[in-house]
Every structure is written in C-alpha cells, then in structure tokens.
Design a protein around this motif. Structure first.
Motif, PDB file in Angstrom:
ATOM      1  N   ASP A  16     -26.509 -12.829 -28.029  1.00 29.07           N
ATOM      2  CA  ASP A  16     -26.865 -11.431 -27.756  1.00 29.07           C
ATOM      3  C   ASP A  16     -28.195 -11.041 -28.400  1.00 29.07           C
ATOM      4  O   ASP A  16     -28.973 -10.283 -27.814  1.00 29.07           O
ATOM      5  N   GLU A  17     -28.478 -11.567 -29.587  1.00 32.32           N
ATOM      6  CA  GLU A  17     -29.760 -11.290 -30.247  1.00 32.32           C
ATOM      7  C   GLU A  17     -30.933 -11.865 -29.452  1.00 32.32           C
ATOM      8  O   GLU A  17     -32.024 -11.296 -29.439  1.00 32.32           O
ATOM      9  N   LEU A  18     -30.694 -12.991 -28.793  1.00 32.57           N
ATOM     10  CA  LEU A  18     -31.754 -13.676 -28.053  1.00 32.57           C
ATOM     11  C   LEU A  18     -31.891 -13.202 -26.608  1.00 32.57           C
ATOM     12  O   LEU A  18     -32.860 -13.563 -25.931  1.00 32.57           O
ATOM     13  N   LEU A  19     -30.948 -12.400 -26.124  1.00 32.12           N
ATOM     14  CA  LEU A  19     -30.952 -11.987 -24.717  1.00 32.12           C
ATOM     15  C   LEU A  19     -32.248 -11.309 -24.256  1.00 32.12           C
ATOM     16  O   LEU A  19     -32.742 -11.640 -23.168  1.00 32.12           O
ATOM     17  N   PRO A  20     -32.828 -10.374 -25.007  1.00 32.05           N
ATOM     18  CA  PRO A  20     -34.074  -9.756 -24.507  1.00 32.05           C
ATOM     19  C   PRO A  20     -35.186 -10.777 -24.244  1.00 32.05           C
ATOM     20  O   PRO A  20     -35.854 -10.715 -23.203  1.00 32.05           O
ATOM     21  N   GLN A  65     -38.686 -24.150 -22.855  1.00 31.29           N
ATOM     22  CA  GLN A  65     -39.373 -22.972 -23.382  1.00 31.29           C
ATOM     23  C   GLN A  65     -38.450 -21.759 -23.527  1.00 31.29           C
ATOM     24  O   GLN A  65     -38.856 -20.737 -24.077  1.00 31.29           O
ATOM     25  N   ASP A  66     -37.228 -21.861 -23.012  1.00 32.37           N
ATOM     26  CA  ASP A  66     -36.277 -20.751 -23.099  1.00 32.37           C
ATOM     27  C   ASP A  66     -35.937 -20.491 -24.566  1.00 32.37           C
ATOM     28  O   ASP A  66     -35.635 -21.435 -25.309  1.00 32.37           O
ATOM     29  N   PRO A  67     -35.967 -19.242 -25.006  1.00 31.04           N
ATOM     30  CA  PRO A  67     -35.585 -18.926 -26.382  1.00 31.04           C
ATOM     31  C   PRO A  67     -34.191 -19.435 -26.757  1.00 31.04           C
ATOM     32  O   PRO A  67     -33.952 -19.783 -27.912  1.00 31.04           O
ATOM     33  N   PHE A  68     -33.276 -19.482 -25.802  1.00 30.59           N
ATOM     34  CA  PHE A  68     -31.958 -20.052 -26.091  1.00 30.59           C
ATOM     35  C   PHE A  68     -32.088 -21.496 -26.582  1.00 30.59           C
ATOM     36  O   PHE A  68     -31.366 -21.922 -27.477  1.00 30.59           O
ATOM     37  N   VAL A  69     -33.016 -22.237 -25.978  1.00 31.19           N
ATOM     38  CA  VAL A  69     -33.218 -23.643 -26.349  1.00 31.19           C
ATOM     39  C   VAL A  69     -34.043 -23.748 -27.624  1.00 31.19           C
ATOM     40  O   VAL A  69     -33.689 -24.485 -28.548  1.00 31.19           O
TER      41      VAL A  69
END
Length: 86
Positions: A16-20, A65-69
């Motif tokens: 949830d913190e990384l969603l934006p 490059q996805d912040p999730f990764v």
C-alpha cells in the motif's frame, strides 16, 4: 503478447505504501503502449498485467523498474502466449 503475474512477497502494508509510485509506473507504460490492461488479483496476493512487447527481454527490463520490484515487495512471472481470438 504477454500475461504478467505479479506476486507480492511483502505484507500488504508495504504494498500500500508503494501503490502511488507503482501506479505512476503503470501509467507511463500504458502511455508507451506496452501495457494493455492491469488489475489486482482476488484474493489480494498480487496483480495481473496484459502486455504487448517486442520481446520477453524488453518486457522484463521494463518490469525491473517497477517500485514493487526495486523495493523487493513483489516478483513477476512472465507468460508468453499467442493471441488467436478476441
């Protein structure tokens, strides 16, 4: 055509913190014509992306490059398929 399965490996509070930032990543790739659709899985264990890319390697480089990764919160599974009907 590629089906991408997103698998969360960190708690939903981290996701949830990384969603934006993840949504900005998605939007940029929609604008580039790479992503065709996306959404969360039910139950909420990850997500799904339908992508159109020149190669698996091109898509994998973008997904890295996805912040999730980059934050170690999710992994991706890339499934290549040949669409024969819509």
């Amino acid at each position: 055509m590629y089906l991408v399965l997103v698998n969360y490996v960190k708690p939903l509070a981290v996701i949830d913190e990384l969603l934006p930032e993840h949504r900005k990543f998605l939007e940029a790739n929609y604008q580039a014509g790479l992503f065709l659709l996306s959404g969360p899985r039910e139950p909420r264990t990850g997500g799904v992306i339908l992508a159109q890319a020149g190669s698996r390697w091109e898509l994998a480089a973008v997904l890295e490059q996805d912040p999730f990764v980059t934050q170690g919160a999710a992994t991706y599974e890339i499934i290549e398929f040949k669409a024969t009907r819509t």
